[in-house]
Design a protein around this motif. Structure first.
Motif, PDB file in Angstrom:
ATOM      1  N   GLY A  32      60.683 -48.557 -57.006  1.00 52.47           N
ATOM      2  CA  GLY A  32      60.776 -49.258 -55.727  1.00 52.47           C
ATOM      3  C   GLY A  32      61.866 -48.732 -54.817  1.00 52.47           C
ATOM      4  N   GLY A  33      62.729 -47.884 -55.355  1.00 53.15           N
ATOM      5  CA  GLY A  33      63.812 -47.324 -54.554  1.00 53.15           C
ATOM      6  C   GLY A  33      64.832 -48.353 -54.092  1.00 53.15           C
ATOM      7  N   MET A  34      64.947 -49.436 -54.809  1.00 50.34           N
ATOM      8  CA  MET A  34      65.873 -50.506 -54.429  1.00 50.34           C
ATOM      9  C   MET A  34      67.252 -50.239 -55.010  1.00 50.34           C
ATOM     10  N   ASN A  35      68.266 -50.803 -54.343  1.00 48.19           N
ATOM     11  CA  ASN A  35      69.591 -50.780 -54.951  1.00 48.19           C
ATOM     12  C   ASN A  35      69.661 -51.916 -55.966  1.00 48.19           C
ATOM     13  N   ARG A  36      70.739 -52.002 -56.712  1.00 48.42           N
ATOM     14  CA  ARG A  36      70.814 -52.980 -57.805  1.00 48.42           C
ATOM     15  C   ARG A  36      70.760 -54.425 -57.322  1.00 48.42           C
ATOM     16  N   TYR A  37      71.297 -54.710 -56.134  1.00 43.44           N
ATOM     17  CA  TYR A  37      71.256 -56.073 -55.600  1.00 43.44           C
ATOM     18  C   TYR A  37      69.837 -56.443 -55.162  1.00 43.44           C
ATOM     19  N   GLN A  38      69.153 -55.504 -54.523  1.00 42.06           N
ATOM     20  CA  GLN A  38      67.762 -55.728 -54.146  1.00 42.06           C
ATOM     21  C   GLN A  38      66.897 -55.878 -55.385  1.00 42.06           C
ATOM     22  N   ALA A  39      67.161 -55.060 -56.391  1.00 41.35           N
ATOM     23  CA  ALA A  39      66.393 -55.130 -57.634  1.00 41.35           C
ATOM     24  C   ALA A  39      66.602 -56.475 -58.323  1.00 41.35           C
ATOM     25  N   PHE A  40      67.832 -57.006 -58.282  1.00 40.11           N
ATOM     26  CA  PHE A  40      68.096 -58.319 -58.874  1.00 40.11           C
ATOM     27  C   PHE A  40      67.308 -59.396 -58.135  1.00 40.11           C
ATOM     28  N   ALA A  41      67.371 -59.395 -56.805  1.00 39.69           N
ATOM     29  CA  ALA A  41      66.644 -60.402 -56.019  1.00 39.69           C
ATOM     30  C   ALA A  41      65.133 -60.280 -56.244  1.00 39.69           C
ATOM     31  N   PHE A  42      64.634 -59.051 -56.280  1.00 35.25           N
ATOM     32  CA  PHE A  42      63.215 -58.811 -56.528  1.00 35.25           C
ATOM     33  C   PHE A  42      62.817 -59.327 -57.907  1.00 35.25           C
ATOM     34  N   THR A  43      63.609 -59.008 -58.912  1.00 40.44           N
ATOM     35  CA  THR A  43      63.312 -59.429 -60.282  1.00 40.44           C
ATOM     36  C   THR A  43      63.358 -60.947 -60.394  1.00 40.44           C
ATOM     37  N   TYR A  44      64.345 -61.557 -59.762  1.00 41.01           N
ATOM     38  CA  TYR A  44      64.446 -63.021 -59.765  1.00 41.01           C
ATOM     39  C   TYR A  44      63.169 -63.630 -59.190  1.00 41.01           C
ATOM     40  N   HIS A  45      62.713 -63.058 -58.080  1.00 38.20           N
ATOM     41  CA  HIS A  45      61.490 -63.543 -57.445  1.00 38.20           C
ATOM     42  C   HIS A  45      60.274 -63.322 -58.355  1.00 38.20           C
ATOM     43  N   GLU A  46      60.198 -62.169 -58.970  1.00 42.09           N
ATOM     44  CA  GLU A  46      59.076 -61.855 -59.861  1.00 42.09           C
ATOM     45  C   GLU A  46      59.039 -62.767 -61.088  1.00 42.09           C
ATOM     46  N   MET A  47      60.181 -63.245 -61.509  1.00 40.40           N
ATOM     47  CA  MET A  47      60.265 -64.112 -62.685  1.00 40.40           C
ATOM     48  C   MET A  47      60.206 -65.595 -62.296  1.00 40.40           C
ATOM     49  N   ASP A  48      59.846 -65.869 -61.060  1.00 38.23           N
ATOM     50  CA  ASP A  48      59.856 -67.231 -60.531  1.00 38.23           C
ATOM     51  C   ASP A  48      59.087 -68.220 -61.390  1.00 38.23           C
ATOM     52  N   ARG A  49      57.927 -67.820 -61.889  1.00 35.15           N
ATOM     53  CA  ARG A  49      57.126 -68.734 -62.710  1.00 35.15           C
ATOM     54  C   ARG A  49      57.899 -69.189 -63.940  1.00 35.15           C
ATOM     55  N   ARG A  50      58.625 -68.264 -64.561  1.00 34.58           N
ATOM     56  CA  ARG A  50      59.385 -68.613 -65.761  1.00 34.58           C
ATOM     57  C   ARG A  50      60.679 -69.345 -65.427  1.00 34.58           C
ATOM     58  N   VAL A  51      61.284 -68.997 -64.293  1.00 35.78           N
ATOM     59  CA  VAL A  51      62.512 -69.679 -63.869  1.00 35.78           C
ATOM     60  C   VAL A  51      62.219 -71.150 -63.562  1.00 35.78           C
ATOM     61  N   ASN A  52      60.992 -71.443 -63.163  1.00 37.46           N
ATOM     62  CA  ASN A  52      60.600 -72.815 -62.832  1.00 37.46           C
ATOM     63  C   ASN A  52      59.673 -73.435 -63.871  1.00 37.46           C
ATOM     64  N   ASP A  53      59.631 -72.866 -65.056  1.00 33.37           N
ATOM     65  CA  ASP A  53      58.791 -73.379 -66.146  1.00 33.37           C
ATOM     66  C   ASP A  53      59.201 -74.813 -66.488  1.00 33.37           C
ATOM     67  N   SER A  54      58.255 -75.580 -66.983  1.00 28.77           N
ATOM     68  CA  SER A  54      58.564 -76.965 -67.365  1.00 28.77           C
ATOM     69  C   SER A  54      59.437 -77.033 -68.616  1.00 28.77           C
ATOM     70  N   SER A  55      59.479 -75.962 -69.393  1.00 23.53           N
ATOM     71  CA  SER A  55      60.289 -75.935 -70.602  1.00 23.53           C
ATOM     72  C   SER A  55      61.740 -75.553 -70.286  1.00 23.53           C
ATOM     73  N   PRO A  56      62.687 -76.411 -70.642  1.00 18.22           N
ATOM     74  CA  PRO A  56      64.100 -76.061 -70.431  1.00 18.22           C
ATOM     75  C   PRO A  56      64.478 -74.759 -71.152  1.00 18.22           C
ATOM     76  N   TRP A  57      63.881 -74.525 -72.324  1.00 11.28           N
ATOM     77  CA  TRP A  57      64.169 -73.301 -73.082  1.00 11.28           C
ATOM     78  C   TRP A  57      63.755 -72.069 -72.285  1.00 11.28           C
ATOM     79  N   ILE A  58      62.542 -72.063 -71.749  1.00 13.99           N
ATOM     80  CA  ILE A  58      62.058 -70.904 -70.997  1.00 13.99           C
ATOM     81  C   ILE A  58      62.892 -70.701 -69.742  1.00 13.99           C
ATOM     82  N   ARG A  59      63.194 -71.774 -69.032  1.00 16.18           N
ATOM     83  CA  ARG A  59      64.038 -71.663 -67.824  1.00 16.18           C
ATOM     84  C   ARG A  59      65.377 -71.052 -68.164  1.00 16.18           C
ATOM     85  N   CYS A  60      66.012 -71.578 -69.192  1.00 17.57           N
ATOM     86  CA  CYS A  60      67.345 -71.114 -69.572  1.00 17.57           C
ATOM     87  C   CYS A  60      67.307 -69.669 -70.071  1.00 17.57           C
TER      88      CYS A  60
END
Length: 128
Positions: A32-60
């Motif tokens: 993607g040619g992103m810098n590390r900060y862009q890559a972090f934000a992109f990855t956070y967004h891509e993992m959104d389903r798991r970050v908002n999972d109903s399971s506290p274990w998966i979220r954490c």
């Protein structure tokens, strides 16, 4: 949260989540040619389903994996930035929702992987 909640809701092991996060992050950097900060934000967004999972274990576990990869790649969050403050708040909330001792009782060593060690690293790097 009880040990039954952990065992019943766990869909992925921590090592699997960490591998998925690393893969997305590295792809963002390399392809993607992103810098590390862009890559972090992109990855956070891509993992959104798991970050908002109903399971506290998966979220954490997902938050720990995200911030562990960020730390390994030199991503530092600014204290005054509201956007980055939101990341920290979500991390803190997900850590507070999980009891490590309950996880250790209900989860195999293989499923936990380096979770406890990484949680301590992430807490020290981003929440202290």
């Amino acid at each position: 949260m009880t040990s039954n909640d952990v065992a019943g809701s766990r869909k992925r092991s921590y090592p699997m989540l960490l591998l998925a996060v690393e893969s997305v992050f590295n792809s963002a950097l390399e392809k993607g040619g992103m810098n590390r900060y862009q890559a972090f934000a992109f990855t956070y967004h891509e993992m959104d389903r798991r970050v908002n999972d109903s399971s506290p274990w998966i979220r954490c576990a997902t938050h720990i994996a995200l911030f562990k990869v960020a730390h390994a790649n030199g991503v530092h969050l600014k204290l005054g930035d509201p956007f980055e403050s939101d990341f920290r708040d979500e991390l803190r909330d997900s850590l507070n929702a999980v009891d490590i001792s309950t996880l250790k009782e209900a989860t195999s060593v293989e499923d936990l992987g380096g979770f406890e060690r990484d949680a301590e690293l992430v807490h020290g790097a981003y929440l202290c």
